[in-house]
Design an enzyme around this catalytic site. Sequence first.
Site, PDB file in Angstrom:
ATOM      1  N   LYS A  42       0.842  -1.200   0.000  1.00  0.00           N
ATOM      2  CA  LYS A  42       0.000   0.000   0.000  1.00  0.00           C
ATOM      3  C   LYS A  42       0.872   1.241   0.000  1.00  0.00           C
ATOM      4  CE  LYS A  42      -1.285   1.477   4.051  1.00  0.00           C
ATOM      5  NZ  LYS A  42      -1.914   1.717   5.366  1.00  0.00           N
TER       6      LYS A  42
ATOM      7  N   SER B  47      -9.845   4.594   9.940  1.00  0.00           N
ATOM      8  CA  SER B  47     -10.850   5.047   8.965  1.00  0.00           C
ATOM      9  C   SER B  47     -11.439   3.871   8.205  1.00  0.00           C
ATOM     10  CB  SER B  47     -10.196   6.007   7.968  1.00  0.00           C
ATOM     11  OG  SER B  47      -9.268   5.303   7.157  1.00  0.00           O
TER      12      SER B  47
ATOM     13  N   THR C  79      -7.651   1.440   4.694  1.00  0.00           N
ATOM     14  CA  THR C  79      -6.653   0.405   4.378  1.00  0.00           C
ATOM     15  C   THR C  79      -7.346  -0.918   4.072  1.00  0.00           C
ATOM     16  OG1 THR C  79      -5.080   1.494   5.847  1.00  0.00           O
ATOM     17  CG2 THR C  79      -4.623  -0.807   5.299  1.00  0.00           C
TER      18      THR C  79
HETATM   19  C1  R5P Z   1      -0.873   1.517  10.250  1.00  0.00           C
HETATM   20  O1  R5P Z   1       0.330   1.459  10.335  1.00  0.00           O
HETATM   21  C2  R5P Z   1      -1.789   0.651  11.054  1.00  0.00           C
HETATM   22  O2  R5P Z   1      -1.236  -0.614  11.281  1.00  0.00           O
HETATM   23  C3  R5P Z   1      -3.116   0.502  10.346  1.00  0.00           C
HETATM   24  O3  R5P Z   1      -2.897  -0.154   9.101  1.00  0.00           O
HETATM   25  C4  R5P Z   1      -3.757   1.843  10.095  1.00  0.00           C
HETATM   26  O4  R5P Z   1      -3.786   2.591  11.282  1.00  0.00           O
HETATM   27  C5  R5P Z   1      -5.165   1.675   9.561  1.00  0.00           C
HETATM   28  O5  R5P Z   1      -5.691   2.930   9.328  1.00  0.00           O
HETATM   29  P1  R5P Z   1      -6.985   3.145   8.437  1.00  0.00           P
HETATM   30  O6  R5P Z   1      -8.041   2.176   8.901  1.00  0.00           O
HETATM   31  O7  R5P Z   1      -7.337   4.582   8.696  1.00  0.00           O
HETATM   32  O8  R5P Z   1      -6.611   2.916   6.997  1.00  0.00           O
END
Ligand code: R5P
Length: 310
Positions: free
Chosen positions: A190, A221, A224
């Site tokens: 990603k 959020s 990801t």
């Molecule tokens: C990032 O390093 C964490 O491990 C998570 O992947 C991240 O915090 C997920 O964030 P979101 O749900 O906003 O994409």
Amino acid sequence: MKLVAGNSNIALAEAIAAYLSIPLSKCVVRRFADMEIFVEIQENVRGEDVFVMQSTSFPANDHLMETLIIIDALRRSSARRITAVIPYFGYARQDRKPGPRTPISAKLVANLITEAGADRVMTVDLHAGQIQGFFDIPTDNLFAAPAMIRDIKEKYKGRKTMVVSPDVGGVVRARGLAKRIGAPLAIVDKRRERAGESEVMNIIGDVEGSSCIMVDDIVDSGGTLCNAAEALLAKGATDVSAYITHGVLSGGAVARITASKLKELVVTDSIQATEAVRVSNNIRVLSIAPLIGEAIGRTAREESVSSLFH
Ligand code: R5P
């Protein structure tokens, strides 16, 4: 020993108290008119081994301040030992300087907790294991993996599964789980162009015909996971689910996940589920109360905690 709960996750605190067969101590948290926090421990804690349970989840600053004030009240009440049990350790994502003239807020929070009077810290799936080093007091980082593995083995029995790390940063965690359930590993490469946005670039590994299980520490959020689910399905995955320790689920995350192609999101109760989570048809909560309860009991009895994960 005594268990004192802040207001962030009373349901988990009660479940832990039930596991340990002891009541929660009487602790009242009140607000002054200007929203200052006032705490009163309403029973004697002199000489006690006290565990303060509080996730520093939304509203993070209020819950953090509440934690500090409860610890201060206990210290001034002559508790013998104070363990801050922080299932979800907020600010953990700020564990390094992302650029010049920026803070390392995770270290600041560690300093605040220590300075307030905590003798030990217990937490679950720290965003980065090395945050333990931000504390100069004993810190136990528990893992939700055993609870997740039990659930996965039951639900995915006989199916062709693949464990997926939704980003490169989570590979070590995902690899560990893949090894323990005997499944192969894939990685979503990603790239995040702007803070708060995520973009899926590439899938490393052949996911065609597999039920994909994404594993991560935080869903915030939901961007990801939702983007990764689309990318995995586009590459031929039969279905995509996710096991995430901390369901931060800010803003419109629950709606995003409900409308997404994710078959199921499983989060633990390290953060108390909102009503939206409770009624969602593709989010399920897995309790880690027995895990934390057992770790607290062992700490109180001066027994090994790490052997819980052998
Ligand atoms: C990032 O390093 C964490 O491990 C998570 O992947 C991240 O915090 C997920 O964030 P979101 O749900 O906003 O994409």
